[in-house]
Design a protein around this motif. Sequence first.
Motif, PDB file in Angstrom:
ATOM      1  N   TYR A   1       0.950  -1.121  -0.092  1.00  0.00           N
ATOM      2  CA  TYR A   1       0.090   0.044  -0.141  1.00  0.00           C
ATOM      3  C   TYR A   1       0.795   1.472  -0.070  1.00  0.00           C
ATOM      4  O   TYR A   1       0.473   2.414  -0.334  1.00  0.00           O
TER       5      TYR A   1
ATOM      6  N   ARG B   1       2.834   0.930  13.752  1.00  0.00           N
ATOM      7  CA  ARG B   1       1.527   0.230  13.850  1.00  0.00           C
ATOM      8  C   ARG B   1       1.488  -1.183  13.193  1.00  0.00           C
ATOM      9  O   ARG B   1       2.471  -1.455  12.453  1.00  0.00           O
TER      10      ARG B   1
ATOM     11  N   GLU C   1      -0.840  -2.384  11.564  1.00  0.00           N
ATOM     12  CA  GLU C   1      -1.406  -2.223  10.222  1.00  0.00           C
ATOM     13  C   GLU C   1      -2.676  -3.139  10.139  1.00  0.00           C
ATOM     14  O   GLU C   1      -3.876  -2.465   9.530  1.00  0.00           O
TER      15      GLU C   1
ATOM     16  N   LEU D   1      -4.637   0.601   9.597  1.00  0.00           N
ATOM     17  CA  LEU D   1      -5.239   1.265   8.446  1.00  0.00           C
ATOM     18  C   LEU D   1      -6.601   0.704   8.084  1.00  0.00           C
ATOM     19  O   LEU D   1      -6.871  -0.548   8.463  1.00  0.00           O
TER      20      LEU D   1
ATOM     21  N   ILE E   1      -5.261   4.792   1.575  1.00  0.00           N
ATOM     22  CA  ILE E   1      -5.510   5.830   0.272  1.00  0.00           C
ATOM     23  C   ILE E   1      -4.644   5.277  -0.864  1.00  0.00           C
ATOM     24  O   ILE E   1      -3.381   5.157  -0.526  1.00  0.00           O
TER      25      ILE E   1
ATOM     26  N   ILE F   1       3.847   8.720   1.321  1.00  0.00           N
ATOM     27  CA  ILE F   1       3.316   7.421   1.302  1.00  0.00           C
ATOM     28  C   ILE F   1       1.797   7.107   0.709  1.00  0.00           C
ATOM     29  O   ILE F   1       1.642   6.077   0.357  1.00  0.00           O
TER      30      ILE F   1
HETATM   31  N1  5AD Z   1      -2.693   5.112   2.634  1.00  0.00           N
HETATM   32  C1  5AD Z   1      -2.719   5.408   3.946  1.00  0.00           C
HETATM   33  N2  5AD Z   1      -1.719   5.137   4.989  1.00  0.00           N
HETATM   34  C2  5AD Z   1      -0.823   4.612   4.666  1.00  0.00           C
HETATM   35  N3  5AD Z   1       0.395   4.424   5.365  1.00  0.00           N
HETATM   36  C3  5AD Z   1       1.390   3.727   4.499  1.00  0.00           C
HETATM   37  N4  5AD Z   1       0.757   3.777   2.934  1.00  0.00           N
HETATM   38  C4  5AD Z   1      -0.419   4.393   3.375  1.00  0.00           C
HETATM   39  C5  5AD Z   1      -1.328   4.673   2.416  1.00  0.00           C
HETATM   40  N5  5AD Z   1      -1.324   4.071   1.040  1.00  0.00           N
HETATM   41  C6  5AD Z   1       0.337   4.471   6.813  1.00  0.00           C
HETATM   42  C7  5AD Z   1       0.956   3.298   7.497  1.00  0.00           C
HETATM   43  C8  5AD Z   1       2.247   3.604   8.144  1.00  0.00           C
HETATM   44  C9  5AD Z   1       2.177   4.862   8.420  1.00  0.00           C
HETATM   45  C10 5AD Z   1       3.429   5.722   8.469  1.00  0.00           C
HETATM   46  O1  5AD Z   1       1.605   5.500   7.006  1.00  0.00           O
HETATM   47  O2  5AD Z   1      -0.175   2.903   8.251  1.00  0.00           O
HETATM   48  O3  5AD Z   1       2.345   2.908   9.271  1.00  0.00           O
END
Ligand code: 5AD
Length: 329
Positions: free
Chosen positions: A54, A144, A146, A184, A216, A290
């Motif tokens: 992700y 996290r 996750e 998430l 996201i 991210i």
């Molecule tokens: N959408 C939302 N949150 C994200 N993270 C990583 N990728 C995404 C994404 N595509 C979050 C993860 C990580 C934090 C730093 O960012 O939960 O732990």
Amino acid sequence: MFSKSEIINLLKDESQNDWLFSYADKIRQKYVGDKVHLRGLIEFSNICKCTCKYCGLRYENKDLKRYRISSNEILKYAKNAVSLGYKTLVLQSGEDSFYTQEILVPLIKEIKKLDVTLTLSIGERSFEDYKAFRNAGADRYLIRIETTDRNLYKELHPNMSFENRLRCLSDLRKLGFEVGSGCLIGLPNQTIESIADDILFFKENNFDMIGVGPFIPHPQTPLNNSKQGSFELALKVMAIIRIMLPDINIPATTAMETLNPNGRIIALKSGANVVMPNVTTKEYRKKYEIYPNKICINENPDKCRFCIENKIKSIGRTISNDYGFRIKT
Ligand code: 5AD
Ligand code: FES
């Protein structure tokens, strides 16, 4: 306290939303009060060896321009943040093995001389690394989980292990860090049942901080065509966590604001008591992608500091000027 089936019903039943948000807000006020803790976020490296499906920082995203901020420059951002009134700084990065104990320990010591609490968010490390960071003065650590759905975890995190993540959380606790975790919301194939398990996992482990954000989709990841997570559902999960862990610190996450222009304020009125504004400058902000459309990528630290203060004051809340540790009740 909610049982698993009660959590599932709450998450599924939209007619409960308003009640849930206002009840979480009451609990927040009763247990942690009206002060909002600001944590100044320094995203110091976007280099990452992981390939989480992700995440836009994943190793296989070759389109991203990578950067590492030197210790001196990190310290410069830290000092500026302290002068803006931040009492906590968060050092966050991808899983970048360049930042060894030899580099981080002196940096942690320098930052701790600034009279701030320090949070690290740099991923999975050995017990020895965590111990060295703790001995150098780091106060808190964010990692996290996750998702607690092991099959989903495996699917989304190639070459990683759920067991090792649990080991990290338990090592951090043993070493006396304040430990933050989170999840998430809206990952592909994530069920409401598994989200209920995430919440129960947070309760069982009694974490000091829990961050929840909607997933996201990022265009340069394997999940580019997946459906975006729901803002409302993430908010509900956050509200339930506030009710179940009334005295912990809960951030109004940046991902929430990405999906809703008033997302952080809505979150602050639904159980959250922490905001984590970015304290670096725009040359780095846009590269720490991210997920797409991150907020504030063209702003500077002063702008965000005053912007967020005004927003917080507009809802009758104030900025805390203490270190913002969890006060267990
Ligand atoms: N959408 C939302 N949150 C994200 N993270 C990583 N990728 C995404 C994404 N595509 C979050 C993860 C990580 C934090 C730093 O960012 O939960 O732990
Ligand atoms: Fe960055 Fe509002 S918090 S501009």
